[in-house]
Design an enzyme around this catalytic site. Structure first.
Site: not given
Ligand code: XBP
Ligand code: MG
Length: 256
Positions: A10, A12, A57, A88
């Site tokens: 993974d 993050d 999100r 972002k």
């Protein structure tokens, strides 16, 4: 018993602690650019992490934490979210380019060790491909993205973690069975995704995920550890020497 053929990481929270000082900061900068008074403080962001994927999100935030905001019609909202997410991503990759976020302890050491042993490495993440590329190239060095036999990221599968789809996608790309791999995760959503794909899963926790449910994972550590900075074992049988290396992973894998 199969040998370990590939470690699947993974990103993050696992390769690097990116959420609080990385993604969160970049989201807030994008919101401010658009004149939106959406401010995601550290505590709120911890709640928002229940949903993976930046676009998802933002929708979760509007649905649950900012219901008073006057939403535009569906298409305009979709366009705004896409625009905010693109901004972002620019802010986030810039921040990585500035070297503000490094890898977690033990990550680089383990990657070098397994590569030298001829074992493949891969990525399974919900974050955007540009973000993965920026993290790898700014930490492991230019060209390091090519070290990874498969990079499953972002919208390559429609159902993000906790769905198992991204790990299945990576296994498919690698033409490997789950029994031939080990997954590294930091969160409950990640654990559910990896285990859902049948992978033995090792957890390293971080401040946002300490109290998550890691049932079914093979071991829970605070970090992979280094010879001069041993890991703390939170559940399961950790490495006696204090850091995760290939020999320890092979022992775990054989015990399956
Ligand atoms: C964590 C995520 C990501 C990032 C934001 O992914 O949920 O959505 O927080 O990245 P993982 P994007 O732990 O699976 O790597 O804004 O690019 O989605
Ligand atoms: Mg994670």
């Amino acid at each position: 018993m199969n040998n370990i053929e590939c470690l699947i990481f993974d990103v993050d929270g696992t390769l690097a602690d990116t959420e609080r000082d990385g993604h969160r900061v970049a989201f807030n900068a994008a919101f401010a650019d658009e004149g939106l008074d959406w401010i995601w403080d550290e505590a709120l962001y911890g709640k928002l992490l229940a949903v993976t994927g930046g676009k998802e999100r933002m929708r979760f935030y509007l649905d649950r934490f900012n219901t008073q905001w006057q939403r535009p019609a569906d298409e305009a909202l979709e366009a705004l979210i896409r625009h905010l997410h693109a901004r972002k991503t620019e802010y986030y990759t810039q921040l990585l380019g500035d070297g503000l976020i490094g890898l977690r302890p033990g990550v680089e050491r383990l990657i070098h060790e397994v590569r030298a042993a001829g074992i493949s490495i891969a990525i399974a993440t919900t974050t955007t491909p540009d973000n993965v590329h920026a993290l790898l190239e700014n930490t492991l060095g230019l060209g390091s993205s090519d070290w990874f036999a498969a990079i499953g990221a972002g919208d390559v599968v429609p159902a993000k973690k906790p769905a198992a789809d991204i790990y299945r996608w990576v296994l498919d790309e690698l033409s490997l069975q789950p029994e031939q791999c080990l997954a590294f995760e930091d969160s409950e959503n990640g654990r559910r995704s990896a285990i859902g794909a049948g992978l033995m899963t090792l957890i390293t926790t971080n401040a946002y995920t300490l109290d998550h449910d890691f049932s079914g994972s093979v071991v829970v550590l605070d970090q992979l550890g280094e010879p001069d900075a041993p890991c703390a074992i939170q559940e399961g049988v950790g490495p006696k020497q204090g850091w995760v290396d290939l020999q320890y992973l092979q022992q775990l894998h054989t015990s399956r």
